[in-house]
Design a protein around this motif. Structure first.
Motif, PDB file in Angstrom:
ATOM      1  N   GLU A  69       1.747  -5.225  12.673  1.00 44.01           N
ATOM      2  CA  GLU A  69       2.727  -6.002  11.924  1.00 44.01           C
ATOM      3  C   GLU A  69       2.308  -6.226  10.471  1.00 44.01           C
ATOM      4  O   GLU A  69       3.010  -6.884   9.719  1.00 44.01           O
ATOM      5  CB  GLU A  69       2.941  -7.360  12.595  1.00 44.01           C
ATOM      6  CG  GLU A  69       3.483  -7.254  14.006  1.00 44.01           C
ATOM      7  CD  GLU A  69       3.506  -8.576  14.748  1.00 44.01           C
ATOM      8  OE1 GLU A  69       4.471  -8.783  15.515  1.00 44.01           O
ATOM      9  OE2 GLU A  69       2.584  -9.394  14.572  1.00 44.01           O
ATOM     10  N   VAL A  70       1.146  -5.675  10.074  1.00 44.57           N
ATOM     11  CA  VAL A  70       0.630  -5.838   8.716  1.00 44.57           C
ATOM     12  C   VAL A  70       0.693  -4.499   7.991  1.00 44.57           C
ATOM     13  O   VAL A  70       0.380  -3.456   8.558  1.00 44.57           O
ATOM     14  CB  VAL A  70      -0.830  -6.348   8.728  1.00 44.57           C
ATOM     15  CG1 VAL A  70      -1.363  -6.485   7.314  1.00 44.57           C
ATOM     16  CG2 VAL A  70      -0.936  -7.662   9.459  1.00 44.57           C
ATOM     17  N   ILE A  82      -0.223  -6.809   0.203  1.00 41.19           N
ATOM     18  CA  ILE A  82      -0.419  -7.183   1.601  1.00 41.19           C
ATOM     19  C   ILE A  82       0.895  -7.776   2.079  1.00 41.19           C
ATOM     20  O   ILE A  82       1.369  -8.766   1.517  1.00 41.19           O
ATOM     21  CB  ILE A  82      -1.557  -8.209   1.753  1.00 41.19           C
ATOM     22  CG1 ILE A  82      -2.863  -7.653   1.186  1.00 41.19           C
ATOM     23  CG2 ILE A  82      -1.723  -8.600   3.211  1.00 41.19           C
ATOM     24  CD1 ILE A  82      -3.982  -8.676   1.102  1.00 41.19           C
ATOM     25  N   SER A  83       1.494  -7.158   3.097  1.00 40.20           N
ATOM     26  CA  SER A  83       2.783  -7.653   3.593  1.00 40.20           C
ATOM     27  C   SER A  83       2.834  -7.509   5.103  1.00 40.20           C
ATOM     28  O   SER A  83       2.000  -6.852   5.714  1.00 40.20           O
ATOM     29  CB  SER A  83       3.939  -6.884   2.944  1.00 40.20           C
ATOM     30  OG  SER A  83       3.874  -5.519   3.298  1.00 40.20           O
ATOM     31  N   GLY A  84       3.840  -8.130   5.680  1.00 39.47           N
ATOM     32  CA  GLY A  84       4.022  -8.030   7.121  1.00 39.47           C
ATOM     33  C   GLY A  84       4.987  -9.070   7.631  1.00 39.47           C
ATOM     34  O   GLY A  84       5.693  -9.724   6.865  1.00 39.47           O
ATOM     35  N   GLU A  85       4.986  -9.212   8.948  1.00 36.99           N
ATOM     36  CA  GLU A  85       5.900 -10.166   9.569  1.00 36.99           C
ATOM     37  C   GLU A  85       5.316 -10.650  10.881  1.00 36.99           C
ATOM     38  O   GLU A  85       4.801  -9.862  11.667  1.00 36.99           O
ATOM     39  CB  GLU A  85       7.251  -9.493   9.820  1.00 36.99           C
ATOM     40  CG  GLU A  85       8.281 -10.416  10.410  1.00 36.99           C
ATOM     41  CD  GLU A  85       9.663  -9.795  10.467  1.00 36.99           C
ATOM     42  OE1 GLU A  85      10.595 -10.490  10.888  1.00 36.99           O
ATOM     43  OE2 GLU A  85       9.819  -8.621  10.094  1.00 36.99           O
ATOM     44  N   ALA A 124     -10.080  -2.030   5.505  1.00 31.70           N
ATOM     45  CA  ALA A 124      -9.500  -3.280   6.010  1.00 31.70           C
ATOM     46  C   ALA A 124      -9.762  -3.409   7.498  1.00 31.70           C
ATOM     47  O   ALA A 124      -9.869  -2.415   8.216  1.00 31.70           O
ATOM     48  CB  ALA A 124      -8.002  -3.314   5.730  1.00 31.70           C
ATOM     49  N   GLY A 125      -9.851  -4.667   7.944  1.00 29.54           N
ATOM     50  CA  GLY A 125     -10.011  -4.955   9.360  1.00 29.54           C
ATOM     51  C   GLY A 125      -9.354  -6.283   9.690  1.00 29.54           C
ATOM     52  O   GLY A 125      -9.299  -7.178   8.845  1.00 29.54           O
ATOM     53  N   LEU A 126      -8.836  -6.394  10.905  1.00 34.35           N
ATOM     54  CA  LEU A 126      -8.185  -7.628  11.360  1.00 34.35           C
ATOM     55  C   LEU A 126      -8.915  -8.109  12.605  1.00 34.35           C
ATOM     56  O   LEU A 126      -8.933  -7.414  13.626  1.00 34.35           O
ATOM     57  CB  LEU A 126      -6.710  -7.378  11.665  1.00 34.35           C
ATOM     58  CG  LEU A 126      -5.872  -8.570  12.084  1.00 34.35           C
ATOM     59  CD1 LEU A 126      -5.794  -9.598  10.961  1.00 34.35           C
ATOM     60  CD2 LEU A 126      -4.467  -8.127  12.458  1.00 34.35           C
TER      61      LEU A 126
END
Length: 152
Positions: A69-70, A82-85, A124-126
């Protein structure tokens, strides 16, 4: 002016006037198009930006957001986007909600990176609801110093 009613459970702050109600919707047209106030609540994801000797590091709090979602992009060569929902929780007709404070909706943040950013090596990492974006910095070349002998 609007009066905000939180729930039917006793709450000393159940009815209050919110002086900022509608301010975000008047400033950001995309929020105004949405009638859902939860979207406005998540419109600005909280992001820290620190600079180390080796890189620019961004940390974004995105609880409940999956990596699918990112969206992470570099625009115009030096603008990190950086965007998403975050999806809204499914509601069941039989559920009785007492309080809704968790937000959902879209978010979008842009950061103009300095010229020393290596945008082709962004990582990047989440993990645990925190997005970490690392943008390495180009090494600063030290000026070459040449000693000149003085005659005379």
């Amino acid at each position: 002016m609007s009066l905000v009613r939180r729930s039917n459970v006793f709450d000393p702050f159940a009815d209050f006037w919110d002086p900022f109600d509608g301010v975000l919707r008047s400033l950001v047209p995309s929020v105004a198009a949405s009638s859902n106030s939860d979207t406005a609540a998540f419109a600005n994801a909280r992001i820290d930006w620190k600079e180390t000797p080796e890189a620019h590091v961004f940390k974004a709090d995105l609880p409940g957001v999956k990596k699918e979602e990112v969206k992470l992009e570099v625009e115009d060569g030096n603008v990190l986007v950086i965007s998403g929902e975050r999806s809204k929780e499914k509601e069941d007709k039989n559920d009785k909600w007492h309080r809704v404070e968790r937000s959902s909706g879209k978010f979008l943040r842009r950061f103009r990176l300095p010229e020393n950013a290596k945008t082709d090596q962004v990582k990047a990492g989440l993990e645990n609801g925190v997005l970490t974006v690392t943008v390495p910095k180009a090494e600063v070349k030290k000026p070459e110093v040449k000693a000149i002998e003085i005659s005379g």
